[in-house]
Design an enzyme around this catalytic site. Sequence first.
Site, PDB file in Angstrom:
ATOM      1  N   HIS A 143       0.835  -1.198   0.000  1.00 30.52           N
ATOM      2  CA  HIS A 143       0.000   0.000   0.000  1.00 30.52           C
ATOM      3  C   HIS A 143       0.872   1.251   0.000  1.00 30.52           C
ATOM      4  CE1 HIS A 143      -3.203  -2.818   1.190  1.00 30.52           C
ATOM      5  NE2 HIS A 143      -4.026  -1.912   0.706  1.00 30.52           N
ATOM      6  N   LYS A 147      -0.386   4.958   4.555  1.00 28.48           N
ATOM      7  CA  LYS A 147      -1.214   4.003   5.303  1.00 28.48           C
ATOM      8  C   LYS A 147      -0.544   3.684   6.631  1.00 28.48           C
ATOM      9  CE  LYS A 147      -3.684  -0.396   4.724  1.00 28.48           C
ATOM     10  NZ  LYS A 147      -5.005   0.191   5.020  1.00 28.48           N
TER      11      LYS A 147
END
Length: 252
Positions: A143, A147
């Site tokens: 990701h 995040k």
Amino acid sequence: MVRAIMHGCNGKMGQVISGLAKADEQIEIVAGIDRYMGITNDYPVFDSIEKCDVEADVVIDFSNAAAVDALLEYCVEKALPVVLCTTGLSEEQLAKVEEAAGKTAVLKSANMSLGINLLMKLLQDAAKVLGPAGYDIELVEKHHNQKVDAPSGTALVLADSINEALDQEYTYVYDRSQVRQKRDQKEIGISAVRGGTIVGDHEVIFAGVDEVIEFKHTAYSKSVFGKGAVEAAKFLAGKPAGRYDMSDVIHF
């Protein structure tokens, strides 16, 4: 034509879903709910769900946890189906979701992507064959660098779907740096990568002797979650009270 209320219409996902619905002949956003009124939409927008007096068939929710209680009360009062996409709900709120499902149709899924939900089913089928045959199972998720949680919720959902197919016999290992030993056969290794602007990438590896089978899902934008929410709304409209998830939408 399904008439939908977009709860959280002026957020990023609310705007994505509004665009997707505009291009879909089977659904129309007839009203929006958002405290922020700085965006012009093709439908009336109210700053609270209680003020909305527009007739609709379903609510799509991509808002925040603080707004969910009032939303559930509204949907129960009007027997209005709701696709609940907001995350981070408390245990008390999750109990309210189940209570609401006894009075109206509620669809809540850990991930709204059609592809991820199909992948869960494929992984279960693969695990039932490859797990007993001794294949090692590893999961790598990637990701963006903003995040903050790791592993991702989706990675855990995928791991859970595999473990469910294997009678919950496997444990999850997130870090092998502190222990010098061979991997256990009944473990699922879960690794997290964070970098750049990666929207979401999940890869599941079944590694056997002289053979590797890989399943991979890549999200290139948040629209994949919006598309799933739109399909869920079209499915849920008119459904009786009950608890639904994305497996119902894609007919597992």
